[in-house]
Structures are given as structure tokens and as C-alpha cells.
Design a protein around this motif. Structure first.
Motif, short mmCIF file in Angstrom:
data_model
loop_
_atom_site.label_atom_id
_atom_site.label_comp_id
_atom_site.label_asym_id
_atom_site.label_seq_id
_atom_site.Cartn_x
_atom_site.Cartn_y
_atom_site.Cartn_z
N GLY A 61 0.81 -1.21 0.00
CA GLY A 61 0.00 0.00 0.00
C GLY A 61 0.84 1.26 0.00
O GLY A 61 2.09 1.20 0.04
N PRO A 62 0.18 2.42 -0.05
CA PRO A 62 0.92 3.68 -0.16
C PRO A 62 1.68 4.03 1.12
O PRO A 62 1.29 3.64 2.22
N GLY A 63 2.77 4.74 0.94
CA GLY A 63 3.53 5.25 2.07
C GLY A 63 4.49 4.25 2.68
O GLY A 63 5.02 4.49 3.77
N GLU A 91 2.77 6.62 -11.75
CA GLU A 91 1.66 5.70 -12.08
C GLU A 91 0.39 6.14 -11.37
O GLU A 91 -0.71 6.08 -11.93
N ILE A 92 0.53 6.62 -10.14
CA ILE A 92 -0.63 7.13 -9.41
C ILE A 92 -1.21 8.33 -10.16
O ILE A 92 -2.43 8.44 -10.35
N SER A 93 -0.35 9.22 -10.59
CA SER A 93 -0.80 10.40 -11.33
C SER A 93 -1.49 10.01 -12.63
O SER A 93 -2.52 10.58 -13.01
N ARG A 94 -0.93 9.03 -13.33
CA ARG A 94 -1.50 8.61 -14.60
C ARG A 94 -2.91 8.08 -14.43
O ARG A 94 -3.76 8.23 -15.31
N ARG A 95 -3.19 7.47 -13.30
CA ARG A 95 -4.49 6.84 -13.07
C ARG A 95 -5.41 7.70 -12.20
O ARG A 95 -6.42 7.21 -11.67
N SER A 96 -5.09 8.97 -12.05
CA SER A 96 -5.84 9.82 -11.12
C SER A 96 -7.31 9.97 -11.52
O SER A 96 -8.18 10.06 -10.65
N ASP A 97 -7.61 10.00 -12.82
CA ASP A 97 -9.01 10.14 -13.23
C ASP A 97 -9.82 8.92 -12.80
O ASP A 97 -10.96 9.06 -12.31
N SER A 98 -9.27 7.74 -12.97
CA SER A 98 -9.95 6.51 -12.56
C SER A 98 -10.11 6.47 -11.04
O SER A 98 -11.18 6.10 -10.53
N GLN A 279 -5.72 9.18 -0.03
CA GLN A 279 -4.27 9.15 0.10
C GLN A 279 -3.59 9.27 -1.26
O GLN A 279 -2.62 10.02 -1.42
N LEU A 280 -4.09 8.54 -2.22
CA LEU A 280 -3.49 8.54 -3.55
C LEU A 280 -3.65 9.88 -4.23
O LEU A 280 -2.71 10.42 -4.82
N LEU A 281 -4.85 10.45 -4.14
CA LEU A 281 -5.10 11.73 -4.78
C LEU A 281 -4.34 12.85 -4.10
O LEU A 281 -3.94 13.83 -4.74
N PHE A 282 -4.10 12.72 -2.78
CA PHE A 282 -3.28 13.70 -2.08
C PHE A 282 -1.85 13.68 -2.61
O PHE A 282 -1.21 14.73 -2.76
#
Length: 286
Positions: A61-63, A91-98, A279-282
Motif C-alpha cells: 500500500g501507499p507510504g 503511475e498514481i498520477s496517470r491513473r488519477s481520473d480513474s 491518500q493517492l489523490l493527495f
């Protein structure tokens, strides 16, 4: 802020995860080796795209940085540098819309009052007035009896991915006409399929989703599938599934009570997935 784990800290977690997966999937994999199909338990591997080998891969997971995590080098969604593996911010940024769409759907679902009066009639509507039986399994009440159950009840399915399998004659009988576009406006936490789909969203968010959360959602989906089929028009008694006769008052009461327990199990998992999306979007915003 990242937490860095030594191999002695994270490798036992990885091992425990693999053991949990192997225990959960043992029967399914044994049947697959024998090329035996199972109309109830195969569903999580035919309807949802995640394969057993993908479930066996442990994701922290993140962090979290994994020292010595060379096995993650080159894996999609991971960045390996300075002898440690962690999720790849690109990769997180690339999938931010989803991620944003999934978060909106999950959050909207939590704001709605759960409904417990559908009695699993979506499965009945999928075989209404047709000889093309989806699961190629005998109907407990026969075709005529099944059609009578559908015609004598109010069909109130709010879930698009169930509604889209209704037969053509059954569609106008539903009080709602769900679409993919209206999904965030209609999804509610009492729906079996909405709660089963927590596994889908947890899987779609991999490798960002902690594997513990993925498997918690998997176990919930597996248990919900059992209720779904026990309350369905099919006769699965030869497989050890006693029917829940939703055409009777006692069956309706049993179904609704079990449905409530699944809604209670689903709510904290849905909230964990929302928190994960945040968390991911942050990270993207930061």
C-alpha cells in the motif's frame, strides 16, 4: 511520509498473505486443474478480471518502502531505487481520473440509506420468459413458476451491472432503469452487487491497494455470492446450497436479515477504500 520496512519486517507479511490466498483459493484451483466448473464459486474469476496469480502478489500500500524489495523492480506501479521498492508516483498520477471516479462512486454510496427490499429478484429477472438459462442449471420452480414469482413482485434493482443482464421482457418491470452514467446516483449500500463490487474496486486500484484490504473484499464478495445464488431461482442443492425461498415470507425475512449483515461488513471496507483514494489523490495533488 514514507515508512521504511526492513526485509525482516515485511517478508513475514508477504508470506502470510500468500498463505491466506492459497487457503482461500485451494478448492477453486483444484477444480480448475480437473477442468471442473462451479456455478457459484467460479464467479469471482469469470465476472471479475483478477486472476489467482495476481492475488498472490503482496502489495503493502501507499507510504511504505520495502528495503531489499528487488522482486518489485520492473513491476507496473512500482519504483525501485536506492535498494528499496515503493509505489510509483507517476503511475498514481496517470491513473488519477480513474481513482477520482471510483472515489466518487464509493462516497456517493455511503450517503444513501441502504435498501433491503429487493429480495434478490435480479437473478430471477435474468431468466424471465426465456429458455436461455445463463448458468445452464435447473430452475427450482421451473420456468413457469419462476415467471410467476417475477410477475407477482415489484422488481427494484438499482445496480446497472445486474440490470444489464435482465431479459428483454423483464427490463420494463424494474422500477428503475439503471445506466452506467447513473450508477453514482443510484448505487446504495444494501445492494448485494454493490457490496460484492468492493472487490472489483479494490482490485482495480491495485497495486495501490494494501493486499489485506483486497482479500477482505474478496472474502466478502465470496460470501455474498453464496447468498445471491441460494436466493436465486436455480436449484443448487446437489452442490450443498440450501435454497432461500424468497417467494415466501420466511425466505424474504431470511434474505433481508443476511443482506443487512453484509451491508454492515461492507461499510467499513468501503470507507477504507475511500481513504485509500484520498491518500493517492493527495499524493497527486502534492
Amino acid at each position: 511520509m514514507n515508512v521504511t520496512l526492513e526485509p525482516a519486517e515485511w517478508e513475514p507479511l508477504q508470506t502470510a498473505h500468500v498463505e491466506r490466498v492459497d487457503n482461500l483459493l485451494a478448492d477453486h484451483l483444484e477444480r480448475r486443474r480437473r477442468r471442473e466448473k462451479h456455478p457459484v464459486e467460479d464467479f469471482l474469476f469469470t465476472y471479475y478480471p483478477t486472476r489467482p496469480k495476481q492475488l498472490r502478489v503482496w502489495h503493502p500500500g501507499p507510504g511504505i518502502r520495502l528495503l531489499g524489495g528487488a522482486q518489485y523492480e520492473g513491476k507496473r506501479g512500482y519504483l525501485y531505487s536506492d535498494g528499496a521498492a515503493q509505489l510509483d508516483p507517476a503511475e498514481i498520477s496517470r491513473r488519477s481520473d480513474s481513482i477520482t471516479w471510483i472515489r466518487q462512486l464509493l462516497a456517493a454510496t455511503t450517503t444513501r440509506q441502504p435498501q433491503f427490499g429487493c429480495f434478490g429478484l435480479h437473478e430471477w429477472a435474468m431468466v424471465y420468459q426465456t429458455d436461455d438459462i445463463r448458468h445452464d442449471w435447473p430452475l427450482r420452480l421451473g420456468s413457469t413458476g419462476t415467471d410467476q414469482v417475477v410477475e407477482s413482485h415489484k422488481i427494484a434493482c438499482s445496480h446497472f451491472d445486474a440490470f444489464r443482464f435482465f431479459t428483454t421482457p423483464a427490463r420494463p418491470l424494474n422500477v428503475l432503469q439503471p445506466t452506467r452514467e447513473s450508477q453514482p446516483a443510484l448505487e446504495q449500500g444494501g445492494c448485494l452487487h454493490a457490496n460484492m463490487d468492493l472487490y472489483k474496486w479494490a482490485s482495480k486500484l491495485m497495486p495501490f491497494t494494501p493486499s489485506t484490504l483486497v482479500l477482505d473484499c474478496f472474502e466478502l464478495a465470496r460470501d455474498i455470492r453464496t447468498l445471491d445464488m441460494r436466493a436465486s431461482p436455480y436449484d443448487f442443492q446437489s452442490l450443498g446450497y440450501d435454497p432461500i425461498p424468497i417467494e415466501t415470507p420466511a425466505g424474504k425475512a431470511q434474505y433481508a436479515a443476511t443482506q443487512r449483515t453484509f451491508a454492515d461488513r461492507a461499510r467499513p471496507l468501503r470507507l477504507q477504500l475511500i481513504e485509500l483514494c484520498d491518500q493517492l489523490l493527495f499524493k497527486v495533488a502534492g
